[in-house]
Enzyme design. Sequence first.
Site, PDB file in Angstrom:
ATOM      1  N   ASP A   1      27.347  25.509  -1.047  1.00 37.21           N
ATOM      2  CA  ASP A   1      26.916  25.394  -2.455  1.00 37.21           C
ATOM      3  C   ASP A   1      28.022  25.943  -3.373  1.00 37.21           C
ATOM      4  O   ASP A   1      27.749  26.683  -4.327  1.00 37.21           O
ATOM      5  CB  ASP A   1      25.585  26.093  -2.718  1.00 37.21           C
ATOM      6  CG  ASP A   1      24.945  25.629  -4.030  1.00 37.21           C
ATOM      7  OD1 ASP A   1      25.514  24.727  -4.689  1.00 37.21           O
ATOM      8  OD2 ASP A   1      23.890  26.173  -4.401  1.00 37.21           O
TER       9      ASP A   1
ATOM     10  N   GLY B   1      26.177  30.530  -9.856  1.00 37.36           N
ATOM     11  CA  GLY B   1      27.068  29.906  -8.881  1.00 37.36           C
ATOM     12  C   GLY B   1      28.090  30.828  -8.277  1.00 37.36           C
ATOM     13  O   GLY B   1      28.493  31.821  -8.882  1.00 37.36           O
TER      14      GLY B   1
HETATM   15 ZN   LIG Z   1      20.897  23.572  -6.036  1.00 35.09          ZN
HETATM   16 ZN   LIG Z   2      24.290  23.144  -5.682  1.00 35.66          ZN
END
Ligand SMILES: [Zn+2]
Ligand SMILES: [Zn+2]
Lengths: 435, 308
Positions: free
Chosen positions: A311, A330
Site C-alpha cells: 500500500d 499513507g
Molecule cells: Zn485503501
Molecule cells: Zn491503497
Amino acid sequence: MNPIVSLLIKGGRVIDPASGMDQEPADVLVLEGKIARVGCDLPAPAGARVVDASGRIVAPGLVDMHVHLREPGYEHKETIATGTRAAAMGGITSLVCMPNTDPPADNPGTLAWIAARARETGAARVWPAGCITKGRRGEELAEMASLAAAGAVAFSDDGFPVARAGVMRRALEYAGSLGRVVISHCEDPDLAGGGVMHEGYWSTVLGLVGMPAAAEEVMVAREIILARLTGQRVHLAHLSTGLSAAMVRRAREEGLPVTAEVTPHHLALSDAAVAGYDTSTKVNPPLRPQEDVEALRQALAGGVVQVIASDHAPHAAQEKEQDFDQVPFGISGVETMLPVVATVLVKSGLLAWSRALAAMTVKPARILGLPVGTLEPGALADITLIDPELEMVVDRDRFVSLGHNSPFHGWKLSGWPVMTIVGGEIVMDGRQLLS
Amino acid sequence: MAGLAARHLLGLAEMEAEEINLVLETARPMAGVMERPIKKVPTLRGKVLVTLFYEPSTRTRVSFELAAKYMGADTVSIAPATSSVVKGENLRDTVQTLEALGADMVVVRHQTAGVPGQLAGWLSRTVVVNAGDGMHEHPTQGLLDLFTIREEKGRLVGLEVAIIGDILHSRVARSDIWGLTKMGARVRVAGPATLLPPGLEKMGAQVYHRLEPALEGADVVIALRLQQERQRQGLLPSLREYAASFGLTPGRLALAKPDVLLMHPGPVNRGVELAAELVDAPCSAINRQVTNGVAVRMAVLYLLLGGG
Ligand SMILES: [Zn+2]
Ligand SMILES: [Zn+2]
C-alpha cells in the site's frame, strides 16, 4: 541499452514458492529474458554474465499488488518513473498501481496512458488497476470491459470504499464476468467518522479522532456476504483487524472466493507508534492495537491472509509537515517491504522464507492472473536476490521514492534485496540502481 | 529536583509528580506577586514570549501575556488566521521564523492534537508551552486546577475528584486526569456514553454513566463546557436533555461532601452544565481558578525561562 542475452546466477539458495523449490546451492540460467533452467552446477553459456549468488536467496521478483504511483495528477508525490525505481530498490519487479490518479483510471484512455507511460519510463512491470465506479464516486460502474481491454488487471476504488452495497454487488458480478477480481478498500465512511487513527486507548490519550475497528469490519462482513451472493471473487485490501481476519477464515472454510492482503506496517507496528505524533504513522486503515497485529501475523502464517502488499502511498515532504489532522494518509512502503517482512516475520521465526516470499510473489500473481511470480523454466526472468544477513538502518531521506513518509526511519532491518532483475535485465545491483 | 526535566511543557502525561509539585510550589510566591500594588518583578526582563494561537482564546492568551508582563518579559501575540506574517505558511516555517526573530518561548494553541510537540521538534533554542492542542492536553489549565484544589483543600492525596461532561473532546479532562492521579487523588468521570472515549480506566479514572453516583461523596467537582455542536454531530439528542441528565444543580451537588469545591475551566454555559446560581455560589472556585491561572503560568515561565 543492450539487454544481457544470458545470465547465470550461481550458487544461491533458490526459493521458488510456486514450485515448492528451496535448494542450496543451485543455479538459475536466464536466456533472452526468460528463465531457461534451474539446477545444480549449470554450465555458463559462452558470453554469459555470471553472478555469484553464494549466501544470497534467489527468489522470483516480488509482486506488490497494492501501490499508488500518483501519475497522472500528483507528480509532486511520485511518478511512474520514481515509483518503479523505488520498487526496484525494494526487490519488486511487478506492481499493481491503484487508479486514484487525477484523472482517475476510470476510463480506457487514462488507463492505456498509464500502461504506455510505464512501458516508457518504468523500471519495473506495471499492471494497472481500473476504477470500480466512474469518478470513484461509488455510483455508476466504470466501463470495466473497456478498461480490461486496455490492460486493467483488477478493479478498485481504493482510497474510497464503495459505500452502497447494491453498487458493490453489481461490480462483483460485472467484473467477475470479465475474469477480473475486485479489490475492496473496506471502510464504512459513517463509522470511520473522520478519524485519523485507531479508536482506542491511544486515540483517547493523544486526543486524536479515532476510527473504530468496526468501520473496517462491517465492510469486510458485507464483502464476504456479497461474495456469497454473487459467487464472484473479492480481494480485501490491507486487512488490519483480528476480527476481519477471523471473518475471512470462516469465509474461506466455507469455500467462498475471498482473498486478502496485509501490509508490512500493519504486521510490524501497533497504534502505540502514533504516540509522539510522527505523521508518517497516519495511515488508512490505521495502525491497530498489538492484539490485532498478533492476529494478523497468525492469519498470514496460517494462510488465511495470502498476500503481503505495501500500500505504497507516497506524499511530498511538505504535506507531511502539517498538523496530524491535515496530513494525508499513507506510508511510502515499497523500499522497506521486504526487509520489514524479513526482520519482523522471518528472522523472528514466525514465517519461513518460502512462505514469506510466496505472499509477495506467486500468491498475488495467481489472484490477479499475472504471468509472473515464479522461476519455472519459460517464465519471465524477473528475479530478486536477497542478502538475508545484510543489516542496514532505514534512512527515509535517502529513499528513491519521492515520498519519504516512513515510520520505519531509524529501524535496523536485515534481509535487504541486493539485486533486482526484470526480464533478464539487471535494474538494481548492490543497492544501486542502474541507468 | 532542581527543575523541570523537559525543556518544553507539552502535557502532564509526561511529567513526574515531583515536577508537578515543583510548579505548584513555585506558583505560591507568584500568587503573592499578584497581590502587590505594583505587580512587576524583573525576573524575566529581556525575554521574549510569543503567543501563537491558531484557535482563538482570549482568556488563555491574556493569562499568559499578563504572567509574562508581571515578570518583566516582552510579549508578542500572533493569530495566524489573520496575521500576514504566517498566513499560509506551514507550521515548521512559522516557528523557525519565530526562533530566528529571537523568541525565547512560543506559547501555542492549536485545534489539532500534537502540534506543540511537532513544533518543539523543529526548534533548537526556543521553548514551547502547550496552551491547548486539540483534544490532547491543556497542561497549564491542569496545573492551575491542581493548584486551586491544593490551595482550597490543603492537599491532593486521597481526594475524590469528579469530572463531569464531555470528556471525549476535553483536553482539560485529560490533563486533569493525568495530574490528579499522579498527585494521589482519585478521579471519577461521568458523562453521556457518547462523550466518554475508550481507555479512561487505563488512564486511571473510574467511569460512570450516571451523574449521581459520580457525585456521591466527592471532594471536588469539575464541570466541563459542553459545545453546542455535539448535538449537530449526533452525539446528544439535545442540550436540554443533557442539562436534565448531567447538568449540575444545587440539589445534585448536595450528594457530594458538604465542603465540596466546584470548578469549571470556563467559559460557563449557564443553565447547561451548571445551574446559573452555582457559578457564584460559596462552593465555587471558578473565579479563583482564573486568578490562579496567572500565578501558575508565571511559575511555568519562570521554571522554563528563568531557572537556567
Ligand atoms: Zn485503501
Ligand atoms: Zn491503497
